[in-house]
Design a protein around this motif. Structure first.
Motif, PDB file in Angstrom:
ATOM      1  N   LEU A  32     -14.763  -7.774  -3.657  1.00 19.87           N
ATOM      2  CA  LEU A  32     -13.618  -8.296  -2.468  1.00 19.87           C
ATOM      3  C   LEU A  32     -13.082  -8.175  -1.378  1.00 19.87           C
ATOM      4  CD1 LEU A  32     -12.835 -11.127  -2.386  1.00 19.87           C
ATOM      5  CD2 LEU A  32     -11.310 -11.389  -4.323  1.00 19.87           C
ATOM      6  N   GLU A  33     -11.979  -6.696  -2.522  1.00 17.73           N
ATOM      7  CA  GLU A  33     -10.734  -6.100  -1.320  1.00 17.73           C
ATOM      8  C   GLU A  33     -11.282  -5.978   0.114  1.00 17.73           C
ATOM      9  OE1 GLU A  33      -8.318  -3.327  -3.447  1.00 17.73           O
ATOM     10  OE2 GLU A  33      -7.599  -2.501  -0.852  1.00 17.73           O
ATOM     11  N   LEU A  34     -12.678  -4.878   0.087  1.00 19.09           N
ATOM     12  CA  LEU A  34     -13.756  -4.218   1.228  1.00 19.09           C
ATOM     13  C   LEU A  34     -13.421  -5.110   2.069  1.00 19.09           C
ATOM     14  CD1 LEU A  34     -14.977  -1.437  -0.954  1.00 19.09           C
ATOM     15  CD2 LEU A  34     -12.791  -1.463   1.045  1.00 19.09           C
ATOM     16  N   ILE A  35     -14.317  -6.626   1.668  1.00 17.80           N
ATOM     17  CA  ILE A  35     -14.350  -7.554   2.275  1.00 17.80           C
ATOM     18  C   ILE A  35     -13.548  -8.610   3.380  1.00 17.80           C
ATOM     19  CG2 ILE A  35     -15.425 -10.081   2.467  1.00 17.80           C
ATOM     20  CD1 ILE A  35     -17.430  -8.971  -0.796  1.00 17.80           C
ATOM     21  N   CYS A  36     -12.479  -8.776   2.458  1.00 17.23           N
ATOM     22  CA  CYS A  36     -10.645  -8.866   2.779  1.00 17.23           C
ATOM     23  C   CYS A  36     -10.357  -8.025   4.270  1.00 17.23           C
ATOM     24  CB  CYS A  36      -9.842  -9.789   1.784  1.00 17.23           C
ATOM     25  SG  CYS A  36     -10.966 -11.080   0.802  1.00 17.23           S
ATOM     26  N   ARG A  37     -10.488  -6.851   4.118  1.00 17.40           N
ATOM     27  CA  ARG A  37      -9.921  -6.253   4.764  1.00 17.40           C
ATOM     28  C   ARG A  37     -10.600  -5.920   5.838  1.00 17.40           C
ATOM     29  NH1 ARG A  37      -6.219  -3.396   3.273  1.00 17.40           N
ATOM     30  NH2 ARG A  37      -5.491  -2.549   0.838  1.00 17.40           N
ATOM     31  N   ALA A  38     -12.355  -6.081   5.747  1.00 16.62           N
ATOM     32  CA  ALA A  38     -13.292  -5.712   6.571  1.00 16.62           C
ATOM     33  C   ALA A  38     -12.283  -7.418   8.117  1.00 16.62           C
ATOM     34  CB  ALA A  38     -14.902  -6.303   6.897  1.00 16.62           C
ATOM     35  N   GLU A  39     -12.647  -6.936   9.211  1.00 16.91           N
ATOM     36  CA  GLU A  39     -11.573  -8.579  10.142  1.00 16.91           C
ATOM     37  C   GLU A  39     -13.289  -9.221  10.595  1.00 16.91           C
ATOM     38  OE1 GLU A  39      -8.953  -9.425  11.228  1.00 16.91           O
ATOM     39  OE2 GLU A  39      -8.241  -7.942   9.922  1.00 16.91           O
ATOM     40  N   ARG A  40     -14.288  -8.814  10.101  1.00 16.03           N
ATOM     41  CA  ARG A  40     -15.143  -9.473  10.640  1.00 16.03           C
ATOM     42  C   ARG A  40     -16.377  -9.062   8.981  1.00 16.03           C
ATOM     43  NH1 ARG A  40     -13.131  -8.266  15.252  1.00 16.03           N
ATOM     44  NH2 ARG A  40     -13.495  -6.922  16.625  1.00 16.03           N
ATOM     45  N   PRO A  41     -17.403  -9.992   9.715  1.00 16.75           N
ATOM     46  CA  PRO A  41     -18.569 -10.483   8.307  1.00 16.75           C
ATOM     47  C   PRO A  41     -18.880  -8.247   8.012  1.00 16.75           C
ATOM     48  CG  PRO A  41     -19.157 -11.667   9.875  1.00 16.75           C
ATOM     49  CD  PRO A  41     -17.690 -11.162  10.619  1.00 16.75           C
ATOM     50  N   ILE A  42     -19.234  -8.367   6.824  1.00 13.10           N
ATOM     51  CA  ILE A  42     -19.517  -7.016   6.784  1.00 13.10           C
ATOM     52  C   ILE A  42     -20.981  -6.571   5.643  1.00 13.10           C
ATOM     53  CG2 ILE A  42     -17.900  -6.942   4.331  1.00 13.10           C
ATOM     54  CD1 ILE A  42     -17.488  -3.750   4.571  1.00 13.10           C
ATOM     55  N   GLY A  43     -21.373  -5.960   5.853  1.00 12.39           N
ATOM     56  CA  GLY A  43     -23.345  -5.878   5.190  1.00 12.39           C
ATOM     57  C   GLY A  43     -22.972  -5.123   3.371  1.00 12.39           C
ATOM     58  N   ALA A  44     -23.487  -5.340   3.548  1.00 12.70           N
ATOM     59  CA  ALA A  44     -23.664  -4.797   1.990  1.00 12.70           C
ATOM     60  C   ALA A  44     -23.339  -3.229   1.590  1.00 12.70           C
ATOM     61  CB  ALA A  44     -25.191  -5.361   0.709  1.00 12.70           C
ATOM     62  N   TYR A  45     -24.256  -3.278   2.795  1.00 12.94           N
ATOM     63  CA  TYR A  45     -24.846  -1.487   2.706  1.00 12.94           C
ATOM     64  C   TYR A  45     -23.542  -0.341   3.503  1.00 12.94           C
ATOM     65  CZ  TYR A  45     -28.698  -1.026   0.558  1.00 12.94           C
ATOM     66  OH  TYR A  45     -29.971  -1.027  -0.775  1.00 12.94           O
ATOM     67  N   GLU A  46     -22.714  -1.605   4.223  1.00 12.34           N
ATOM     68  CA  GLU A  46     -21.136  -1.386   4.667  1.00 12.34           C
ATOM     69  C   GLU A  46     -20.647  -1.100   3.584  1.00 12.34           C
ATOM     70  OE1 GLU A  46     -19.751  -2.812   8.155  1.00 12.34           O
ATOM     71  OE2 GLU A  46     -21.447  -3.653   8.200  1.00 12.34           O
ATOM     72  N   ILE A  47     -20.587  -1.557   3.038  1.00 17.46           N
ATOM     73  CA  ILE A  47     -19.115  -2.460   1.665  1.00 17.46           C
ATOM     74  C   ILE A  47     -19.958  -0.982   0.420  1.00 17.46           C
ATOM     75  CG2 ILE A  47     -19.158  -2.998  -0.669  1.00 17.46           C
ATOM     76  CD1 ILE A  47     -19.893  -5.865   0.923  1.00 17.46           C
ATOM     77  N   LEU A  48     -20.842  -0.367   0.463  1.00 20.74           N
ATOM     78  CA  LEU A  48     -21.670   0.365  -0.222  1.00 20.74           C
ATOM     79  C   LEU A  48     -21.069   1.519   0.440  1.00 20.74           C
ATOM     80  CD1 LEU A  48     -23.498   1.410  -2.509  1.00 20.74           C
ATOM     81  CD2 LEU A  48     -25.243   1.467  -1.141  1.00 20.74           C
ATOM     82  N   ASP A  49     -21.227   2.114   1.710  1.00 21.58           N
ATOM     83  CA  ASP A  49     -20.264   3.293   1.892  1.00 21.58           C
ATOM     84  C   ASP A  49     -18.837   3.659   1.796  1.00 21.58           C
ATOM     85  OD1 ASP A  49     -23.074   3.929   3.246  1.00 21.58           O
ATOM     86  OD2 ASP A  49     -22.618   3.415   5.102  1.00 21.58           O
ATOM     87  N   GLN A  50     -18.328   2.654   1.864  1.00 24.52           N
ATOM     88  CA  GLN A  50     -16.852   2.455   1.871  1.00 24.52           C
ATOM     89  C   GLN A  50     -16.952   2.792   0.040  1.00 24.52           C
ATOM     90  OE1 GLN A  50     -13.808  -0.146   3.410  1.00 24.52           O
ATOM     91  NE2 GLN A  50     -16.050  -1.011   5.162  1.00 24.52           N
ATOM     92  N   LEU A  51     -17.531   2.386  -0.657  1.00 23.25           N
ATOM     93  CA  LEU A  51     -17.439   2.123  -1.568  1.00 23.25           C
ATOM     94  C   LEU A  51     -17.909   3.822  -2.019  1.00 23.25           C
ATOM     95  CD1 LEU A  51     -18.628  -0.369  -4.370  1.00 23.25           C
ATOM     96  CD2 LEU A  51     -16.367   0.175  -3.777  1.00 23.25           C
ATOM     97  N   ARG A  52     -18.243   4.289  -2.166  1.00 21.54           N
ATOM     98  CA  ARG A  52     -19.356   5.394  -1.577  1.00 21.54           C
ATOM     99  C   ARG A  52     -18.065   6.692  -1.501  1.00 21.54           C
ATOM    100  NH1 ARG A  52     -25.381   4.929   0.168  1.00 21.54           N
ATOM    101  NH2 ARG A  52     -26.206   5.175  -2.570  1.00 21.54           N
ATOM    102  N   ALA A  53     -17.142   6.293  -0.738  1.00 24.70           N
ATOM    103  CA  ALA A  53     -16.196   7.023   0.677  1.00 24.70           C
ATOM    104  C   ALA A  53     -15.040   7.455  -1.677  1.00 24.70           C
ATOM    105  CB  ALA A  53     -14.812   6.511   1.129  1.00 24.70           C
ATOM    106  N   GLY A  54     -15.232   6.576  -2.602  1.00 26.32           N
ATOM    107  CA  GLY A  54     -14.534   6.695  -3.725  1.00 26.32           C
ATOM    108  C   GLY A  54     -15.065   7.269  -5.058  1.00 26.32           C
ATOM    109  N   ALA A  55     -15.668   6.891  -5.134  1.00 28.13           N
ATOM    110  CA  ALA A  55     -16.258   7.311  -6.128  1.00 28.13           C
ATOM    111  C   ALA A  55     -18.459   6.726  -6.080  1.00 28.13           C
ATOM    112  CB  ALA A  55     -16.472   6.221  -7.423  1.00 28.13           C
TER     113      ALA A  55
END
Ligand SMILES: [Zn+2]
Ligand SMILES: [Zn+2]
Ligand SMILES: [Zn+2]
Ligand SMILES: [Zn+2]
Lengths: 151, 151
Positions: A32-55
Motif C-alpha cells: 500500500l505504501e508503494l502504491i501511495c508513494r507513486a504519483e501515478r498508477p503503478i503496475g504489479a511488476y513495478e511494485i515487485l521490483d521495488q519490493l525486491r530492492a528490500g527482500a
DNA sequence: TCGTTTTCGGAATATTATAACCCCTGGGGA
DNA sequence: TCCCCAGGGGTTATAATATTCCGAAAACGA
C-alpha cells in the motif's frame, strides 16, 4: 502524495482493518505504501521490483497483497492500464470514475452522482444487477491541454 | 448472430472500407467473421486457434487484424475481459456502454444519451478532453437473475 | 514498369496473472 | 501440553495476453 498524507493513509488503513477484523500485515502495508508513494498508477511488476530492492519477492507476493487491498477498497485497479492506484476515500465502499491523462499519466478519481444515477437508470431499464462498474476515461487533462496550446 | 445478419455485417464493413479508402482484406474479413459468429466476447487467442484450423497463424496476425477492426469501429474491446465483440452499429463512431453478465457471459452494447451527457459534464468541469471512454458494468443480466430466483 | 507503401508470415520476447505445493505461525480447544 | 486448523506467505513453474522485429509478398500510384 506527501509524507504526512501517506502516514495518514496508512493509519486509516490500519484502523479500518482492526475494525473489520482483518490483518494489516507488514507485506500488505508495504505494498500500500508503494502504491501511495507513486504519483501515478503503478503496475504489479513495478511494485515487485521495488519490493525486491528490500527482500526476495515473487509475483504471488504482490498479487496476494493487491487482492487484499482491492477487497478492502484501499486501492483501485485501472483496467485500461493494468495498474493500481490508492483510493482517496477508503472509509466507505464506492463506485468511482477515473479520468486518465494519456499525456502525463496522472489520474483523477471522482465520485459523480449524476453518472452514478444515469448508470443506475440504465441498469434498471435493462433489468441488470450491477456488481462492479468500470468507468475510465482516457484523454488529456487540463494541465496538459494548456501546456500544448502554449507551445 | 445468425447467418443472414452476419453476411449483412460483413457487407456493411466492406462498404465502409470502400468509402473510407481502406482495405478489407481476407484476413481482416475472416477475423471479423469469427468475432461476429461468437455469441459472446472472444479472446485474441481463441480467434487465433480458430484461424489455425484453416491456415498457419501467429499472434501478430490476429492482433494486426484486431487493430484494424478497432480503428474502423467494427469491433470493440472489452477491457475487463480482454476480449472482443462485434459492434452493433459500426456506421458512425460512437462511445457505448457495455453491460457484461458474469453469469452467462453475454454482453449488451448500449448508447445512452444520459450517461454520455453526465460524462461530458464531468469532463468539462475538470477541463478534461476525452479520447476514449471505457464504460463496462459487470453484473448479472435480467435473464440470469430471473433464472436464479426461480431455482 | 518501377518505386513506394501496406500487409502479412513468423520467431522471439515482453508483460500481466495464476496454479500448485509446502511450510510456518498463531490461536482454540481436547 | 499437544493437536489441529486457518491464514499468510515463499517458491517454482506456467498460463494468458500482447508486442517487437525482420524480411518477403502484395497492392498501389505514377
Ligand atoms: Zn476510491
Ligand atoms: Zn496530463
Ligand atoms: Zn459499437
Ligand atoms: Zn446472464
Amino acid at each position: 502524495m506527501n509524507e504526512e498524507t501517506l502516514q495518514q493513509a496508512l493509519r486509516t488503513a490500519d484502523n479500518l482493518c482492526t475494525q473489520r477484523g482483518v490483518r494489516f500485515t507488514a507485506q500488505r502495508r508495504r505494498v500500500l505504501e508503494l502504491i501511495c508513494r507513486a504519483e501515478r498508477p503503478i503496475g504489479a511488476y513495478e511494485i515487485l521490483d521495488q519490493l525486491r530492492a528490500g527482500a526476495k519477492a515473487a509475483p504471488p507476493t504482490v498479487y496476494r497483497a493487491l487482492d487484499f487491498l482491492l477487497e478492502q477498497g484501499f486501492v483501485h485497479k485501472l483496467e485500461t492500464l493494468h495498474a493500481f492506484i490508492g483510493c482517496t476515500h477508503p472509509e466507505h465502499p464506492h463506485a468511482s470514475q477515473f479520468l486518465i491523462c494519456s499525456d502525463c499519466g496522472r489520474v483523477k478519481e471522482l465520485e459523480d452522482e449524476a453518472i452514478a444515477g444515469s448508470l443506475r437508470a440504465l441498469e434498471d431499464a435493462n433489468g441488470f444487477r450491477p456488481k462492479r462498474p468500470v468507468i475510465e476515461v482516457i484523454g488529456t487533462c487540463a494541465h496538459c491541454t494548456h501546456r500544448h496550446t502554449q507551445s
